[in-house]
Design an enzyme around this catalytic site. Structure first.
Site, PDB file in Angstrom:
ATOM      1  N   LYS A 110      24.673  27.975 -21.276  1.00 44.68           N
ATOM      2  CA  LYS A 110      24.477  28.838 -20.105  1.00 44.68           C
ATOM      3  C   LYS A 110      24.877  27.801 -18.948  1.00 44.68           C
ATOM      4  CE  LYS A 110      22.686  33.207 -21.282  1.00 44.68           C
ATOM      5  NZ  LYS A 110      21.988  33.135 -22.920  1.00 44.68           N
TER       6      LYS A 110
HETATM    7  C1  LIG Z   1      22.871  34.203 -23.898  1.00 46.44           C
HETATM    8  C2  LIG Z   1      22.990  33.681 -25.025  1.00 46.44           C
HETATM    9  C3  LIG Z   1      23.762  34.199 -25.933  1.00 46.44           C
HETATM   10  C4  LIG Z   1      24.570  36.057 -25.817  1.00 46.44           C
HETATM   11  O1  LIG Z   1      25.309  35.666 -24.463  1.00 46.44           O
HETATM   12  P1  LIG Z   1      25.832  36.460 -23.909  1.00 46.44           P
HETATM   13  O2  LIG Z   1      26.926  35.957 -23.256  1.00 46.44           O
HETATM   14  O3  LIG Z   1      24.605  37.158 -22.994  1.00 46.44           O
HETATM   15  O4  LIG Z   1      26.505  37.444 -25.248  1.00 46.44           O
HETATM   16  C5  LIG Z   1      24.065  33.695 -27.392  1.00 46.44           C
HETATM   17  N1  LIG Z   1      23.351  32.780 -27.992  1.00 46.44           N
HETATM   18  C6  LIG Z   1      22.631  31.637 -26.838  1.00 46.44           C
HETATM   19  C7  LIG Z   1      21.542  30.693 -27.415  1.00 46.44           C
HETATM   20  C8  LIG Z   1      22.418  31.908 -25.815  1.00 46.44           C
HETATM   21  O5  LIG Z   1      21.516  31.601 -24.554  1.00 46.44           O
END
Ligand SMILES: *Cc1c(COP(=O)(O)O)cnc(C)c1O
Length: 493
Positions: A110
């Site tokens: 993120k």
């Molecule tokens: C947020 C997250 C996901 C999922 O991603 P999306 O964009 O919501 O599909 C997968 N793995 C980790 C470690 C995350 O922080």
């Protein structure tokens, strides 16, 4: 470029789409058309930051070139990522690659988007607002990544609520030790849903909105419904193709697969947009955990949330309503009336089903399956044994689902598996997966040291130093006191 709500209301420019976050009719802003890439031209782009600038210019046509360059430079050129090109690509075998998206300050994918979003927001905000107030309810990764992204960014304040007993110890430490003049954090006595519905209530309460507007603020959100979070994620799909091409791992125009650990469908949707732009992608593989609502949808065309919710060892994917799926439905149908109907069915009946031809279109590009916790643990162990490569539980779901994909399809297309978190964020689960539960009773911070001793993989500095950092945000509050907490913080500071 203009943006239209998936539910059909009036078109807006990029800046408005970004500072509003969500359209007034409840839909998600989506580009009215997807620009095509000139693959000859992008081959000559020499750095990740420059590629990001190039892609942003195609979408943010009401930003100046200088504004875009400033956003990218602040996010990607100041040593906040521990690798020059923001993401890492590891070749595990001639046909299998790991795309490491966890080189940012909080060690989750993120960061790639949340380091940029605050600057996009700042340049999009109308000047009659003094400050943006970002509210986040988090089950772990988003909260910390948003705090780091907005830390000390002018004209913004961010308040994060997490369930006080519902996040991992590392995640809790990461948030309670957060630095920055404009960051505020509180645990709430309740679960993630309580935090989430509390934030939603505040967002939509006329009384709360008026109160903070009188103080010169407006509410906005940093979650993945904001197009400003989606855009930075498109870049690493294109970058991966270019890196493999330049290294001679694929030939010009050769198709590749991407496997994406999926929760809210934001990450994988960015891959779909890269495909629509002209990047040769064969399949985007949805990797879900046992909360497999999205993988099931891709297989059957039925999206059904009327099911039990499970807590898993890949908690960032514990989701039953994947909000970005709405954008996929719009992009494949270009029919906002139909999208509205799907969303209404989901809200009132708890499910919707797409027509045969819509499903066929989706299956052209997507494939999906899921992994149980036991299979995920096995996958951590197998990937480490086979390649000497340490993966976190979310990314391990990706590898496990990829194995299923190969078994079921015999497809040999070269494949990139997205790595969404650094394994040390979930050190205890990773350690126990490798050693069959031998360390189930240890302290989570002790797990860091043991995992390092056993594997020799370095513990990231920012995780190692957590224990020695002072707790700056000790508050744990009742769930009906969230707005009081916000007011107290924005008044005093
Ligand atoms: C947020 C997250 C996901 C999922 O991603 P999306 O964009 O919501 O599909 C997968 N793995 C980790 C470690 C995350 O922080």
């Amino acid at each position: 470029m203009r943006y239209i709500s998936t539910r059909g209301s009036k078109e807006v420019q990029a800046k408005e789409a970004i500072y509003r976050g969500i359209a007034e009719d409840g839909g998600l802003y989506t580009p009215v058309s997807i620009p095509s890439l000139d693959t000859e031209e992008i081959k000559n782009i020499d750095s990740y930051a420059n590629l990001a600038k190039y892609i942003f210019e195609l979408y943010l046509t009401d930003f100046t070139k200088e504004e875009i360059a400033d956003c990218i430079d602040r996010a990607y050129s100041r040593g906040r990522f521990d690798t020059k090109d923001i993401v890492g690509i590891k070749k595990l075998s001639p046909g299998l690659f790991a795309l490491e998206l966890w080189h940012g300050p909080t060690y989750a994918f993120k960061d790639v988007a949340l380091q940029v979003l605050p600057h996009l927001l700042l340049k999009s905000m109308p000047s009659f607002y003094k400050q943006a107030l970002i509210l986040v309810a988090t089950s772990g990764d988003t909260g910390k990544a948003a705090l780091e992204g907005f830390k000390d960014v002018e004209r913004t304040k961010i308040v994060v609520f997490y369930p006080s007993e519902g996040v991992s110890d590392v995640q809790k430490r990461q948030m309670t030790t957060q630095e920055g003049r404009n960051t505020f954090v509180a645990g709430i006595k309740g679960n993630f849903d309580d935090a989430q519905s509390g934030v939603k209530e505040i967002f939509t309460s006329k009384k709360c909105i008026d109160t903070i507007e009188n103080l010169g603020f407006f509410f906005t959100s940093a979650n993945s419904i904001n197009f400003g979070r989606l855009l930075p994620q498109i870049v690493y799909y294109i970058w991966s193709y270019l890196v493999l091409l330049k290294a001679g791992d694929i030939s010009e125009g050769e198709k590749i697969n991407f496997v994406v650990p999926t929760g809210n469908f934001g990450n994988i949707l960015a891959g779909f947009i890269a495909k629509l732009m002209g990047i040769p992608i064969n399949k985007l593989i949805v990797a879900s955990n046992i909360n497999s609502v999205v993988a099931d949808f891709v297989r059957t065309g039925l999206y059904d949330r009327r099911r039990k919710f499970y807590k898993t060892i890949s908690p960032s994917m514990d989701i039953l309503v994947a909000s970005n799926l709405e954008r996929l439905l719009y992009l494949v149908t270009r029919d906002s009336e139909r999208v509205k109907k799907y969303m209404l069915d989901l809200k009132t009946e708890g499910y919707f089903k797409v027509e045969e031809e819509v499903l066929k279109d989706i299956q052209e590009s997507f494939w999906g399956d899921f992994s149980t916790d036991d299979q995920t643990r096995n996958s951590i162990k197998t990937i480490y044994r086979e390649y000497g490569y340490l993966v976190d539980p979310h990314s391990a779901v990706g590898f496990d689902v990829y194995t299923k994909y190969q078994k079921q399809t015999s497809d040999n297309t070269k494949t990139v598996v997205l790595q969404t978190a650094n394994p040390y964020k979930f050190a205890k689960d990773v350690l126990n997966a490798l050693f069959d539960g031998e360390y189930n009773n240890i302290d989570p911070f002790e797990a860091l040291e043991i995992l390092y001793a056993k594997t020799g993989v370095e513990v990231p500095e920012g995780i190692k130093s957590l224990l020695s950092k002072p707790i700056l945000h000790p508050d744990v509050i009742e769930k009906d006191k969230m707005f009081d907490f916000i007011l107290e913080k924005i008044r005093d500071n």
